[in-house]
Scaffold this motif. Structure first.
Motif, PDB file in Angstrom:
ATOM      1  N   GLU A 123     -23.441 -16.209  11.224  1.00 45.52           N
ATOM      2  CA  GLU A 123     -23.882 -15.068  10.434  1.00 45.52           C
ATOM      3  C   GLU A 123     -22.863 -14.789   9.328  1.00 45.52           C
ATOM      4  O   GLU A 123     -21.690 -15.196   9.418  1.00 45.52           O
ATOM      5  CB  GLU A 123     -24.036 -13.833  11.315  1.00 45.52           C
ATOM      6  N   LYS A 124     -23.277 -14.087   8.325  1.00 43.87           N
ATOM      7  CA  LYS A 124     -22.365 -13.681   7.249  1.00 43.87           C
ATOM      8  C   LYS A 124     -21.258 -12.808   7.834  1.00 43.87           C
ATOM      9  O   LYS A 124     -21.511 -11.890   8.607  1.00 43.87           O
ATOM     10  CB  LYS A 124     -23.149 -12.916   6.178  1.00 43.87           C
ATOM     11  N   GLY A 125     -20.021 -13.149   7.487  1.00 47.31           N
ATOM     12  CA  GLY A 125     -18.886 -12.380   7.970  1.00 47.31           C
ATOM     13  C   GLY A 125     -18.408 -12.765   9.355  1.00 47.31           C
ATOM     14  O   GLY A 125     -17.537 -12.105   9.922  1.00 47.31           O
ATOM     15  N   ALA A 126     -18.953 -13.841   9.919  1.00 45.36           N
ATOM     16  CA  ALA A 126     -18.566 -14.245  11.276  1.00 45.36           C
ATOM     17  C   ALA A 126     -17.100 -14.641  11.342  1.00 45.36           C
ATOM     18  O   ALA A 126     -16.452 -14.486  12.378  1.00 45.36           O
ATOM     19  CB  ALA A 126     -19.448 -15.399  11.754  1.00 45.36           C
ATOM     20  N   PHE A 127     -16.578 -15.172  10.254  1.00 44.11           N
ATOM     21  CA  PHE A 127     -15.159 -15.534  10.180  1.00 44.11           C
ATOM     22  C   PHE A 127     -14.768 -15.566   8.715  1.00 44.11           C
ATOM     23  O   PHE A 127     -15.629 -15.480   7.827  1.00 44.11           O
ATOM     24  CB  PHE A 127     -14.897 -16.898  10.852  1.00 44.11           C
ATOM     25  N   THR A 128     -13.500 -15.676   8.451  1.00 43.85           N
ATOM     26  CA  THR A 128     -13.018 -15.695   7.073  1.00 43.85           C
ATOM     27  C   THR A 128     -13.637 -16.873   6.318  1.00 43.85           C
ATOM     28  O   THR A 128     -13.551 -18.019   6.750  1.00 43.85           O
ATOM     29  CB  THR A 128     -11.482 -15.827   7.040  1.00 43.85           C
ATOM     30  N   GLY A 129     -14.268 -16.575   5.202  1.00 43.68           N
ATOM     31  CA  GLY A 129     -14.920 -17.620   4.422  1.00 43.68           C
ATOM     32  C   GLY A 129     -16.403 -17.737   4.686  1.00 43.68           C
ATOM     33  O   GLY A 129     -17.110 -18.454   3.968  1.00 43.68           O
ATOM     34  N   ALA A 130     -16.920 -17.041   5.714  1.00 44.67           N
ATOM     35  CA  ALA A 130     -18.356 -17.067   6.004  1.00 44.67           C
ATOM     36  C   ALA A 130     -19.063 -16.060   5.104  1.00 44.67           C
ATOM     37  O   ALA A 130     -19.391 -14.948   5.518  1.00 44.67           O
ATOM     38  CB  ALA A 130     -18.613 -16.764   7.476  1.00 44.67           C
ATOM     39  N   ASP A 131     -19.291 -16.445   3.863  1.00 43.77           N
ATOM     40  CA  ASP A 131     -19.842 -15.516   2.872  1.00 43.77           C
ATOM     41  C   ASP A 131     -21.356 -15.399   2.937  1.00 43.77           C
ATOM     42  O   ASP A 131     -21.938 -14.484   2.363  1.00 43.77           O
ATOM     43  CB  ASP A 131     -19.431 -15.977   1.460  1.00 43.77           C
ATOM     44  N   THR A 132     -21.999 -16.370   3.581  1.00 45.36           N
ATOM     45  CA  THR A 132     -23.460 -16.352   3.692  1.00 45.36           C
ATOM     46  C   THR A 132     -23.865 -16.761   5.104  1.00 45.36           C
ATOM     47  O   THR A 132     -23.057 -17.270   5.877  1.00 45.36           O
ATOM     48  CB  THR A 132     -24.116 -17.343   2.697  1.00 45.36           C
ATOM     49  N   VAL A 133     -25.131 -16.543   5.429  1.00 47.98           N
ATOM     50  CA  VAL A 133     -25.675 -17.013   6.705  1.00 47.98           C
ATOM     51  C   VAL A 133     -25.820 -18.540   6.641  1.00 47.98           C
ATOM     52  O   VAL A 133     -26.252 -19.091   5.630  1.00 47.98           O
ATOM     53  CB  VAL A 133     -27.054 -16.371   6.982  1.00 47.98           C
ATOM     54  N   ARG A 134     -25.450 -19.198   7.719  1.00 48.18           N
ATOM     55  CA  ARG A 134     -25.611 -20.648   7.789  1.00 48.18           C
ATOM     56  C   ARG A 134     -26.552 -20.999   8.929  1.00 48.18           C
ATOM     57  O   ARG A 134     -26.369 -20.543  10.062  1.00 48.18           O
ATOM     58  CB  ARG A 134     -24.274 -21.348   8.018  1.00 48.18           C
ATOM     59  N   ILE A 135     -27.576 -21.801   8.623  1.00 49.92           N
ATOM     60  CA  ILE A 135     -28.500 -22.282   9.651  1.00 49.92           C
ATOM     61  C   ILE A 135     -27.923 -23.568  10.237  1.00 49.92           C
ATOM     62  O   ILE A 135     -27.698 -24.539   9.523  1.00 49.92           O
ATOM     63  CB  ILE A 135     -29.905 -22.557   9.064  1.00 49.92           C
ATOM     64  N   GLY A 136     -27.685 -23.586  11.551  1.00 50.76           N
ATOM     65  CA  GLY A 136     -27.082 -24.746  12.199  1.00 50.76           C
ATOM     66  C   GLY A 136     -28.066 -25.890  12.385  1.00 50.76           C
ATOM     67  O   GLY A 136     -29.275 -25.765  12.169  1.00 50.76           O
ATOM     68  N   LYS A 137     -27.533 -27.018  12.795  1.00 50.86           N
ATOM     69  CA  LYS A 137     -28.334 -28.238  12.940  1.00 50.86           C
ATOM     70  C   LYS A 137     -29.435 -28.092  13.981  1.00 50.86           C
ATOM     71  O   LYS A 137     -30.548 -28.585  13.797  1.00 50.86           O
ATOM     72  CB  LYS A 137     -27.434 -29.422  13.315  1.00 50.86           C
ATOM     73  N   PHE A 138     -29.143 -27.398  15.094  1.00 50.06           N
ATOM     74  CA  PHE A 138     -30.179 -27.226  16.114  1.00 50.06           C
ATOM     75  C   PHE A 138     -31.331 -26.389  15.590  1.00 50.06           C
ATOM     76  O   PHE A 138     -32.503 -26.686  15.845  1.00 50.06           O
ATOM     77  CB  PHE A 138     -29.581 -26.592  17.373  1.00 50.06           C
ATOM     78  N   GLU A 139     -31.007 -25.340  14.860  1.00 55.07           N
ATOM     79  CA  GLU A 139     -32.058 -24.483  14.311  1.00 55.07           C
ATOM     80  C   GLU A 139     -32.854 -25.232  13.245  1.00 55.07           C
ATOM     81  O   GLU A 139     -34.079 -25.072  13.147  1.00 55.07           O
ATOM     82  CB  GLU A 139     -31.439 -23.218  13.726  1.00 55.07           C
ATOM     83  N   GLN A 140     -32.181 -26.075  12.462  1.00 49.75           N
ATOM     84  CA  GLN A 140     -32.881 -26.905  11.472  1.00 49.75           C
ATOM     85  C   GLN A 140     -33.867 -27.861  12.140  1.00 49.75           C
ATOM     86  O   GLN A 140     -34.909 -28.181  11.586  1.00 49.75           O
ATOM     87  CB  GLN A 140     -31.870 -27.712  10.650  1.00 49.75           C
ATOM     88  N   ALA A 141     -33.519 -28.323  13.346  1.00 53.19           N
ATOM     89  CA  ALA A 141     -34.357 -29.293  14.061  1.00 53.19           C
ATOM     90  C   ALA A 141     -35.432 -28.631  14.913  1.00 53.19           C
ATOM     91  O   ALA A 141     -36.204 -29.337  15.578  1.00 53.19           O
ATOM     92  CB  ALA A 141     -33.475 -30.174  14.943  1.00 53.19           C
ATOM     93  N   ASN A 142     -35.516 -27.302  14.909  1.00 55.08           N
ATOM     94  CA  ASN A 142     -36.458 -26.606  15.786  1.00 55.08           C
ATOM     95  C   ASN A 142     -37.885 -27.114  15.581  1.00 55.08           C
ATOM     96  O   ASN A 142     -38.380 -27.181  14.450  1.00 55.08           O
ATOM     97  CB  ASN A 142     -36.398 -25.099  15.535  1.00 55.08           C
ATOM     98  N   GLY A 143     -38.535 -27.492  16.669  1.00 51.86           N
ATOM     99  CA  GLY A 143     -39.873 -28.072  16.609  1.00 51.86           C
ATOM    100  C   GLY A 143     -39.853 -29.577  16.486  1.00 51.86           C
ATOM    101  O   GLY A 143     -40.882 -30.229  16.654  1.00 51.86           O
ATOM    102  N   GLY A 144     -38.683 -30.131  16.182  1.00 45.14           N
ATOM    103  CA  GLY A 144     -38.579 -31.572  15.979  1.00 45.14           C
ATOM    104  C   GLY A 144     -37.558 -32.202  16.896  1.00 45.14           C
ATOM    105  O   GLY A 144     -37.495 -31.894  18.092  1.00 45.14           O
ATOM    106  N   THR A 145     -36.720 -33.080  16.325  1.00 49.11           N
ATOM    107  CA  THR A 145     -35.767 -33.869  17.104  1.00 49.11           C
ATOM    108  C   THR A 145     -34.378 -33.756  16.486  1.00 49.11           C
ATOM    109  O   THR A 145     -34.244 -33.742  15.262  1.00 49.11           O
ATOM    110  CB  THR A 145     -36.180 -35.365  17.106  1.00 49.11           C
ATOM    111  N   ILE A 146     -33.362 -33.662  17.341  1.00 48.07           N
ATOM    112  CA  ILE A 146     -31.985 -33.733  16.865  1.00 48.07           C
ATOM    113  C   ILE A 146     -31.353 -35.003  17.428  1.00 48.07           C
ATOM    114  O   ILE A 146     -31.506 -35.306  18.615  1.00 48.07           O
ATOM    115  CB  ILE A 146     -31.175 -32.478  17.255  1.00 48.07           C
ATOM    116  N   PHE A 147     -30.703 -35.770  16.563  1.00 46.63           N
ATOM    117  CA  PHE A 147     -30.038 -37.005  16.968  1.00 46.63           C
ATOM    118  C   PHE A 147     -28.537 -36.780  16.911  1.00 46.63           C
ATOM    119  O   PHE A 147     -27.966 -36.625  15.837  1.00 46.63           O
ATOM    120  CB  PHE A 147     -30.452 -38.151  16.046  1.00 46.63           C
TER     121      PHE A 147
END
Length: 455
Positions: A219-243
């Motif tokens: 999430e934004k502000g989670a740590f120093t330098g986290a200026d925006t929300v970041r969608i992780g690889k697992f969330e990007q793969a939701n509904g599909g496959t993660i390798f």
């Protein structure tokens, strides 16, 4: 009809607690045995569907001894034990269990392991209703070509046809350059999730401090330098496959978090409070020997069994000599067209060179050699390849015997391991001394059959 489970455990309190957990969840426990002799009597009388098996039991015989008898009787079994040393794990692996749960464990871990074991047993025995309505048409399949007629490769393709239409986790094993990512893409393309994303993660390339953010987002502000929300690889793969490529490179802290995500099928972004449900099929790959990594404390046993539901082992190119010509021409046409060169022929001499080489870099090395040779060719034919390491050139001291390249490499690695007192990685380890990555060294040790006993 309830599945009957036999518990073979010499500690009564542990066995009784396990029985209550199973009965409460709808299983029928047909008995508790504290020794192999007691277990044999109950097996003959009760005909259990599954056996939960400790290793150290009363009497002279162990759970591993009983496992061989169960394998003969075709009764599936899982180990539940606190013993995880190297020799025990090697003996366990040979009995081919359907799972190994390390004591102490959570109830959820037990039921996840049982679900995985039942699913794996069903797949192996052809009892799954494999609805392959999601399988692409033959036209779509041509997008991912697997070249070759080697028997090991054809057996592998049959296994892929079985597992691809399911939700089962797959572990792809093989040396570097054997095509693990291509197999992962093929499995995804043959699955009902083919219309959703396939997200590739190179675990070896993830900075340790950012692994959680990369995989699960922040999430934004989670740590120093986290200026925006970041969608992780697992969330990007939701509904599909993660390798998850090079899964053996993940540090232990990250393995714990990955295991939780695989079990719970949900994530929380770093710095967030919202739980995000996931529908992701997991394919992992490694060129490491994970049982050895488990024995040496570098890879979690529970994560290993969670990922290793359906292992697929890729043959090396050295084992696929009959496929080399077809692969060479496939890459020749690919790169000649790309370079707009009219090169269509590989001479007999050049093909013999390819057949005589050992291919330590496997298919990737062959592809790079063909690409380079296409660019360097002066006519419409490749007449020879520049393979500098295919002829052994060093002799043993005081001996006329010529060492092969493989023998030379093995001898050198053994000498370095002895100098490092058997330490493979870390400061002063053999990998550091050889100036190669630990994963590369482990791959070479496996290929050259260098085992812990040597050093």
């Amino acid at each position: 009809m309830k599945e009957k489970i036999l518990i073979v455990e010499d500690e009564f309190i542990v066995a009784n607690d396990l029985k209550m957990i199973l009965v409460k969840s709808g299983y029928e426990v047909c008995g508790i045995a504290a020794s192999v002799e007691e277990a044999r009597i109950l097996i003959d009388a009760q005909k259990p569907n599954w056996v939960l098996l400790d290793i150290i039991l009363k009497g002279d015989l162990t759970g591993i001894d009983l496992a061989w008898e169960l394998e003969t009787k075709k009764i599936p079994f899982l180990y539940i034990s606190a013993n995880t040393n190297h020799s025990i794990l090697n003996a366990v692996k040979e009995t081919q269990p359907y799972g190994f749960l390390v004591k102490p464990f959570r109830e959820r871990d037990l039921f996840v392991m049982l679900d995985i074991a039942r699913y794996k047993y069903s797949v192996e025995n052809g009892n799954l209703n494999n609805d392959i309505s999601g399988k692409p048409s033959s036209k779509e399949n041509k997008k991912i070509e697997i070249i070759g007629k080697n028997k090991k490769l054809l057996d592998l393709m049959q296994k892929i046809e079985i597992v691809a239409p399911t939700e089962t986790s797959v572990m792809i094993l093989g040396e570097s350059g054997t095509g693990k990512e291509k197999i992962a893409r093929l499995i995804h393309s043959l699955s009902p999730k083919k219309a959703k994303p396939l997200v590739v993660v190179n675990c070896a390339a993830l900075p340790e401090s950012l692994i959680e953010s990369e995989l699960f987002g922040h999430e934004k502000g989670a740590f120093t330098g986290a200026d925006t929300v970041r969608i992780g690889k697992f969330e990007q793969a939701n509904g599909g496959t993660i390798f998850l490529d090079e899964i053996g490179e993940l540090p232990l802290d990250s393995q714990v978090k990955l295991l939780r995500v695989l079990q719970e099928k949900e994530i929380e972004r770093l710095g967030g409070e919202k739980t995000i449900k996931l529908d992701v099929r997991v394919i992992a790959a490694t060129n490491r020997c994970l049982p050895s990594e488990v024995a040496e404390g570098r890879f979690r046993l529970d994560l290993y069994y969670r990922l290793n539901v359906f292992p697929l082992e890729l043959p090396t190119l050295k084992e696929r000599k009959e496929d080399i010509e077809d692969l060479a021409y496939y890459f020749l046409h690919k790169y000649a067209e790309k370079a707009k060169r009219n090169i269509r022929i590989i001479s007999d001499h050049a093909l013999r060179q390819l057949q005589q080489y050992d291919w330590p870099g496997n298919i990737r090395e062959l592809e790079h050699l063909i690409e380079r040779s296409v660019l360097l060719a002066t006519g419409n034919e490749i007449t020879a390849f520049d393979i500098s390491n295919d002829i052994p050139s060093i002799k043993k001291e005081n001996d006329n015997e010529i060492l092969s390249m493989a023998d030379m490499e093995k001898e050198h690695i053994l000498n370095v391991l002895k100098a490092a007192n058997g330490k493979v990685f870390g400061p002063g380890g053999a990998a550091e001394m050889l100036k190669i990555s630990p994963s590369t060294l482990y791959s070479k040790m496996k290929k050259l059959n260098i085992k812990q006993g040597y050093f």
